[in-house]
Enzyme design. Structure first.
Site, PDB file in Angstrom:
ATOM      1  CG  HIS A   1      -2.092  -0.846   1.143  1.00  0.00           C
ATOM      2  ND1 HIS A   1      -2.056  -2.169   1.459  1.00  0.00           N
ATOM      3  CD2 HIS A   1      -3.370  -0.584   0.738  1.00  0.00           C
ATOM      4  CE1 HIS A   1      -3.254  -2.705   1.275  1.00  0.00           C
ATOM      5  NE2 HIS A   1      -4.073  -1.765   0.821  1.00  0.00           N
TER       6      HIS A   1
ATOM      7  CE  LYS B   1      -3.563  -0.598   5.008  1.00  0.00           C
ATOM      8  NZ  LYS B   1      -4.815  -0.010   5.497  1.00  0.00           N
TER       9      LYS B   1
HETATM   10  P1  NAD Z   1      -7.263   9.314   5.425  1.00  0.00           P
HETATM   11  O1  NAD Z   1      -6.336   9.530   6.582  1.00  0.00           O
HETATM   12  O2  NAD Z   1      -6.944   9.968   4.116  1.00  0.00           O
HETATM   13  O3  NAD Z   1      -8.750   9.757   5.843  1.00  0.00           O
HETATM   14  C1  NAD Z   1      -9.315   9.598   7.118  1.00  0.00           C
HETATM   15  C2  NAD Z   1     -10.096  10.865   7.424  1.00  0.00           C
HETATM   16  O4  NAD Z   1     -10.819  10.685   8.653  1.00  0.00           O
HETATM   17  C3  NAD Z   1      -9.169  12.095   7.641  1.00  0.00           C
HETATM   18  O5  NAD Z   1      -9.568  13.147   6.785  1.00  0.00           O
HETATM   19  C4  NAD Z   1      -9.379  12.435   9.105  1.00  0.00           C
HETATM   20  O6  NAD Z   1      -9.270  13.822   9.392  1.00  0.00           O
HETATM   21  C5  NAD Z   1     -10.826  11.941   9.318  1.00  0.00           C
HETATM   22  N1  NAD Z   1     -11.174  11.842  10.734  1.00  0.00           N
HETATM   23  C6  NAD Z   1     -10.384  11.498  11.786  1.00  0.00           C
HETATM   24  N2  NAD Z   1     -11.061  11.640  12.947  1.00  0.00           N
HETATM   25  C7  NAD Z   1     -12.306  12.078  12.628  1.00  0.00           C
HETATM   26  C8  NAD Z   1     -13.453  12.424  13.394  1.00  0.00           C
HETATM   27  N3  NAD Z   1     -13.460  12.356  14.726  1.00  0.00           N
HETATM   28  N4  NAD Z   1     -14.565  12.845  12.731  1.00  0.00           N
HETATM   29  C9  NAD Z   1     -14.581  12.940  11.380  1.00  0.00           C
HETATM   30  N5  NAD Z   1     -13.496  12.642  10.600  1.00  0.00           N
HETATM   31  C10 NAD Z   1     -12.389  12.204  11.213  1.00  0.00           C
HETATM   32  O7  NAD Z   1      -7.365   7.736   5.248  1.00  0.00           O
HETATM   33  P2  NAD Z   1      -7.946   6.907   3.999  1.00  0.00           P
HETATM   34  O8  NAD Z   1      -6.830   6.485   3.119  1.00  0.00           O
HETATM   35  O9  NAD Z   1      -9.112   7.625   3.412  1.00  0.00           O
HETATM   36  O10 NAD Z   1      -8.420   5.582   4.743  1.00  0.00           O
HETATM   37  C11 NAD Z   1      -9.354   5.631   5.802  1.00  0.00           C
HETATM   38  C12 NAD Z   1      -9.625   4.235   6.308  1.00  0.00           C
HETATM   39  O11 NAD Z   1     -10.280   3.460   5.304  1.00  0.00           O
HETATM   40  C13 NAD Z   1      -8.362   3.430   6.685  1.00  0.00           C
HETATM   41  O12 NAD Z   1      -8.654   2.626   7.809  1.00  0.00           O
HETATM   42  C14 NAD Z   1      -8.138   2.571   5.445  1.00  0.00           C
HETATM   43  O13 NAD Z   1      -7.401   1.403   5.722  1.00  0.00           O
HETATM   44  C15 NAD Z   1      -9.554   2.257   5.083  1.00  0.00           C
HETATM   45  N6  NAD Z   1      -9.785   1.814   3.691  1.00  0.00           N
HETATM   46  C16 NAD Z   1     -10.690   0.816   3.534  1.00  0.00           C
HETATM   47  C17 NAD Z   1     -11.037   0.393   2.268  1.00  0.00           C
HETATM   48  C18 NAD Z   1     -12.111  -0.649   2.126  1.00  0.00           C
HETATM   49  O14 NAD Z   1     -12.469  -0.994   0.984  1.00  0.00           O
HETATM   50  N7  NAD Z   1     -12.680  -1.144   3.232  1.00  0.00           N
HETATM   51  C19 NAD Z   1     -10.443   0.983   1.147  1.00  0.00           C
HETATM   52  C20 NAD Z   1      -9.527   2.024   1.339  1.00  0.00           C
HETATM   53  C21 NAD Z   1      -9.214   2.444   2.634  1.00  0.00           C
END
Ligand code: NAD
Length: 269
Positions: free
Chosen positions: A158, A162
């Site tokens: 990744h 991450k």
């Molecule tokens: P990222 O860090 O870009 O985004 C996370 C967002 O959540 C940030 O903007 C952060 O400010 C926000 N956040 C944190 N605390 C918060 C709160 N209290 N209230 C509202 N927002 C809040 O991360 P990302 O790359 O978008 O990934 C996010 C998650 O999704 C990770 O756990 C990743 O592994 C997962 N993911 C899952 C899949 C899937 O298909 N299930 C695919 C991609 C990513």
């Protein structure tokens, strides 16, 4: 049926922005009706559409989920475990759909989410793409067909931002391999190797993690025996696959009633 009103948790995140674009491109089946970010985020007060690069949509980013939850049919949540647990509680109170893509949840987090699913319709998956969910099903099948002469290793890569490892998807694949083989992943998994580890133990399910650049997500399950190797691989090149899966899950969950579901339920595989 009217468009499903969806709130985006973590609206400024990589997945948050992708979700905003995907929901707004859903041809009226769903609409962004709320966008939430953490307190202190510089996205607060901005238009969610502007944030996602699609122009104004008239939904301002707020840090108050309570107000939003009362107004929507579902929440798409790709954030961090503590937030997803809190939102699951809110979704339970409001009796709405909560799609959780967040990875890295502890067993305690998962227990809290399961409890919330007594009242909320929760769809949680470490990976929301059709391809990966098929890969999970294939992994279970191949593991069931082979004996322990085949060593199972899960390799993932990744992007450099991450924060959890192995990825939620790698763990899903490991779990599927263990299920297929009829063993417990907790008892067989080797999550990392370093130094003089000794020879590989028969029946172990190994994990290896790579991080770098802007890789969206790559997973291989390797079944290695003496003289031959089966390699099942999925390469994600666009986060849109996860966002489209999340919207599909939300629409599937509408009117379903409470419970904890996976993408395999949504996709019927
Ligand atoms: P990222 O860090 O870009 O985004 C996370 C967002 O959540 C940030 O903007 C952060 O400010 C926000 N956040 C944190 N605390 C918060 C709160 N209290 N209230 C509202 N927002 C809040 O991360 P990302 O790359 O978008 O990934 C996010 C998650 O999704 C990770 O756990 C990743 O592994 C997962 N993911 C899952 C899949 C899937 O298909 N299930 C695919 C991609 C990513």
């Amino acid at each position: 049926m009217s468009a499903m009103k969806l709130a985006i948790m973590g609206a400024a995140g990589r997945m948050g922005q992708e979700l905003i674009r995907t929901v707004q491109a859903s041809n009226g089946t769903a609409v962004v009706a709320g966008a939430i970010e953490r307190a202190g985020s510089n996205a607060l007060g901005k238009d969610a559409g502007e944030l996602a690069g699609i122009g104004t949509i008239g939904v301002m980013v707020t840090d108050d989920p309570l107000d939003i939850v009362a107004k929507v049919d579902g929440i798409l949540d790709f954030t961090i475990p503590a937030v997803s647990v809190e939102v699951a509680g809110l979704a339970a109170n409001a009796r709405i759909v909560h799609v959780i893509g967040t990875t890295g949840c502890t067993p305690e987090n998962d227990a809290a989410i399961k409890a919330a699913a007594r009242h909320a319709t929760i769809i949680k998956a470490g990976n929301m793409s059709l391809g990966v969910n098929l890969l999970v099903a294939l992994t279970r099948k191949v593991a069931a067909a082979l004996d322990e002469d085949f060593d199972i290793e899960v390799l993932e890569m990744h992007h450099k931002h991450k924060v959890d490892a192995p990825s939620g998807t790698a763990l899903m694949l490991g779990e599927a391999a263990a299920e297929g083989r009829g063993v417990s992943l907790t008892e067989t998994s080797v999550r990392s190797r370093d130094g003089h580890t000794g020879a590989r133990k028969r029946g172990d399910i190994g994990f290896a993690t790579l991080r770098g650049g802007n890789v969206v997500g790559e997973h291989s399950v390797i079944f290695a025996a003496d003289g031959e190797r089966i390699v099942l691989t999925h390469l994600a090149t666009d986060r849109g696959i996860f966002a489209r899966g999340a919207v599909k899950a939300a629409l599937w969950g509408r009117g379903k009633g409470p419970g904890l579901f996976t993408m395999a339920d949504v996709l019927g595989i």
